[in-house]
Design a protein around this motif. Sequence first.
Motif, PDB file in Angstrom:
ATOM      1  N   GLY A 189     -24.333 -57.957   9.823  1.00 25.24           N
ATOM      2  CA  GLY A 189     -23.061 -57.377   9.406  1.00 25.24           C
ATOM      3  C   GLY A 189     -23.213 -56.007   8.788  1.00 25.24           C
ATOM      4  O   GLY A 189     -23.918 -55.843   7.796  1.00 25.24           O
ATOM      5  N   LEU A 190     -22.582 -55.043   9.405  1.00 24.47           N
ATOM      6  CA  LEU A 190     -22.667 -53.669   8.915  1.00 24.47           C
ATOM      7  C   LEU A 190     -21.905 -53.462   7.608  1.00 24.47           C
ATOM      8  O   LEU A 190     -21.976 -52.384   7.017  1.00 24.47           O
ATOM      9  N   GLN A 191     -21.211 -54.485   7.126  1.00 20.19           N
ATOM     10  CA  GLN A 191     -20.551 -54.353   5.819  1.00 20.19           C
ATOM     11  C   GLN A 191     -21.576 -54.205   4.707  1.00 20.19           C
ATOM     12  O   GLN A 191     -21.247 -53.809   3.601  1.00 20.19           O
ATOM     13  N   TYR A 192     -22.851 -54.483   4.998  1.00 25.25           N
ATOM     14  CA  TYR A 192     -23.890 -54.364   3.984  1.00 25.25           C
ATOM     15  C   TYR A 192     -24.537 -52.971   3.953  1.00 25.25           C
ATOM     16  O   TYR A 192     -25.442 -52.724   3.176  1.00 25.25           O
ATOM     17  N   VAL A 193     -24.060 -52.057   4.826  1.00 27.25           N
ATOM     18  CA  VAL A 193     -24.588 -50.689   4.826  1.00 27.25           C
ATOM     19  C   VAL A 193     -24.423 -50.101   3.438  1.00 27.25           C
ATOM     20  O   VAL A 193     -23.385 -50.243   2.797  1.00 27.25           O
ATOM     21  N   ILE A 194     -25.456 -49.439   2.971  1.00 31.31           N
ATOM     22  CA  ILE A 194     -25.432 -48.802   1.657  1.00 31.31           C
ATOM     23  C   ILE A 194     -24.887 -47.387   1.834  1.00 31.31           C
ATOM     24  O   ILE A 194     -25.488 -46.572   2.519  1.00 31.31           O
ATOM     25  N   GLY A 195     -23.732 -47.122   1.277  1.00 32.22           N
ATOM     26  CA  GLY A 195     -23.068 -45.837   1.430  1.00 32.22           C
ATOM     27  C   GLY A 195     -23.775 -44.754   0.770  1.00 32.22           C
ATOM     28  O   GLY A 195     -24.296 -43.840   0.857  1.00 32.22           O
TER      29      GLY A 195
END
Length: 165
Positions: free
Chosen positions: A159-165
């Motif tokens: 899940g790309l929702q875990y990408v660190i901005g």
Amino acid sequence: MANPGQPTIQQGATGRVVRRLQRAIRRTPNLSLVVDGIFGPATHAAVIQFQQGNPPLVVDGIVGPHTWAALPDGGPMPVLSLGSTGDAVKSLQTVLTNGASQWGGVTPQGIDGIFGPHTEEAVEAFQAWGHVVVDGVVGDQTWSVSLHAASATLESAVGLQYVIG
């Protein structure tokens, strides 16, 4: 904007900003690109290909504000290893459990969000299957392993929702 404040870069650039670019291009998805932090011929070709497919971008192989804005977020996924906890670990354990029959049958032996020794063993089996360094640590190279299904990678499956901005 998914990649705010990024500098204009081109062939010859190296480092963290190039890794961000390479992750973003892989998420278009262009699974052939290796995330190595070197803006060489392969990255240049991938940028050109992306620009050609996204008018009105200028097709010049240079990644400036307009190209950055058109790309998906190139931020890193979290590095997961022994002792990591949370939802990203839980999602990783789910993917490792569901696909274990493909990469040697080693599972995390539970989906609890705790990266323990069994999860480490499952990651190592996955890394061996994916032909990346087998170290039990889920970083850029492990996240980039193709799952050979519908252009999915480990990071897109977790899940790309875990990408660190």
